[in-house]
Scaffold this active site. Structure first.
Site, PDB file in Angstrom:
ATOM      1  N   SER A 129       6.728  -0.584  -3.157  1.00 41.71           N
ATOM      2  CA  SER A 129       6.170  -1.517  -4.133  1.00 41.71           C
ATOM      3  C   SER A 129       4.439  -0.930  -4.952  1.00 41.71           C
ATOM      4  CB  SER A 129       5.267  -2.711  -3.759  1.00 41.71           C
ATOM      5  OG  SER A 129       4.426  -3.769  -4.401  1.00 41.71           O
ATOM      6  N   TYR A 142       1.276  -7.991   1.826  1.00 43.33           N
ATOM      7  CA  TYR A 142       2.438  -7.316   1.397  1.00 43.33           C
ATOM      8  C   TYR A 142       2.337  -6.647   1.507  1.00 43.33           C
ATOM      9  CZ  TYR A 142       6.128  -6.856  -1.543  1.00 43.33           C
ATOM     10  OH  TYR A 142       6.709  -5.974  -2.797  1.00 43.33           O
TER      11      TYR A 142
END
Length: 267
Positions: A129, A142
Site C-alpha cells: 500500500s 496498517y
C-alpha cells in the site's frame, strides 16, 4: 504453455480483478479464500486458504502443484485494514493485523519457494500500500504492517536472485473495493481524547475508498510486471498526488512533511 498464477485473497476486490484479467490473457489462475464455497460463480477456481493458518497454506499450494505441476507467479494479495488511535487499538487486533498482512505473506512465500527453486524460475508479487511508505494518522498499524512487507521484499529480492526467482511489491493507492467493510475499526468512544479527529479521519478514509480508482488498473499493472524480464523491486499504482506524496517524503524535512499530512487530514 500457460503460466500458472496463484492469488491469495482472489475472491473479491483487487485480487478478483487481477484474476479475471489474467484469465482473459490466457493465464491459468487460482484464487484463494477462507470460504471458497461462497464463490462458486468465480471465473477461476477458488481454493481454501487462510493466510493465518499454515496448514491451509501448504495444502493450497500442494493442490496447485499436484494439478498443474508448477507455480509460475504468486500474488500475495490477501490483507486487512485497521483504523484507530494506536493507544486505543487492542493489542490483539494489532497482532491480528500483522498476522494477515505480514506473517501471512511470509508463510505463503516460504511454502511456494521449494517449487519455484525446482522450476528454477518464479515471480512473487506482494501487494502492499502507498500507506506503507508513511505513518498515517489513525492508520498507523496498517501503515506499519504494509511498510514491513515492503522492506521484507527488498531483502527477499537479494536472497532469491541466485535461484532465478524475482520478487516485487506493488503499492496501490485508493481503489474502489470493499476493503473498508473488512477493516477492524477501533470504536469512536464518546469520552475519547481522539474522538473528533478520529471520527473525521474515518469519514475521509471511507470517502477516499468510495471514490477510488478502478481495480482494473491494478490488474493491468500486474500483467505488465509479469511480462517484464527484469521487474523492479517496487511499484506504486495510484493517483498522481498519492504517488507524489512518497517523493515529497524523501525530499522534505520531516516536520514539514508531517505538517502537510496533518493539514490534509485537518488535524
Amino acid at each position: 504453455m500457460s503460466k500458472v498464477v496463484l492469488i491469495t485473497g482472489g475472491s473479491s476486490g483487487i485480487g478478483k480483478s487481477i484474476g479475471e484479467f489474467l484469465i482473459e490473457k490466457g493465464y491459468t489462475v487460482y484464487g484463494t479464500s477462507r470460504n471458497p464455497k461462497n464463490y462458486s460463480d468465480s471465473k477461476f477456481p477458488i481454493i481454501a486458504l487462510d493466510v493465518t493458518k499454515n496448514e491451509t497454506i501448504v495444502s493450497a499450494i500442494q493442490h496447485v502443484v499436484n494439478t498443474e505441476e508448477r507455480v509460475d507467479v504468486l500474488i500475495n494479495n490477501a490483507g486487512v485494514g485497521v483504523t484507530g488511535a494506536i493507544e486505543e487499538i487492542p493489542e490483539s487486533e494489532i497482532k491480528a493485523n500483522f498476522e494477515t498482512n505480514f506473517f501471512g505473506p511470509i508463510n505463503v512465500i516460504k511454502a511456494v519457494l521449494p517449487q519455484m527453486r525446482k522450476q528454477q524460475s518464479g515471480l512473487i508479487i506482494n501487494i502492499t500500500s502507498i500507506a506503507g511508505y508513511m505513518g498515517l494518522p489513525y492508520r498507523g498499524v496498517y501503515s506499519a504492517s504494509k511498510g514491513a512487507l515492503e522492506i521484507l521484499t527488498e531483502a527477499f529480492s537479494m536472497e532469491l536472485k541466485r535461484f532465478n526467482i524475482n520478487i516485487t511489491s506493488i503499492a496501490p493507492g485508493d481503489f474502489a473495493t470493499n476493503i473498508a467493510s473488512g477493516r477492524y475499526h477501533a470504536p469512536v468512544l464518546k469520552d475519547s481524547p481522539y474522538k473528533a479527529p478520529y471520527e473525521n479521519t474515518l469519514k475521509m478514509m471511507d470517502a477516499h475508498v468510495d471514490e477510488g480508482q478502478d481495480p482494473l488498473l491494478m490488474a493491468k499493472a500486474v500483467y505488465r510486471i509479469i511480462n517484464k524480464r527484469k521487474p523492479k523491486v517496487h511499484y506504486k499504482i495510484g493517483e498522481f498526488m498519492q504517488k507524489f506524496s512518497i517523493v515529497l517524503k524523501r525530499i522534505l524535512p520531516d516536520r514539514i512533511y508531517e505538517k502537510m499530512l496533518m493539514n490534509h487530514y485537518k488535524l
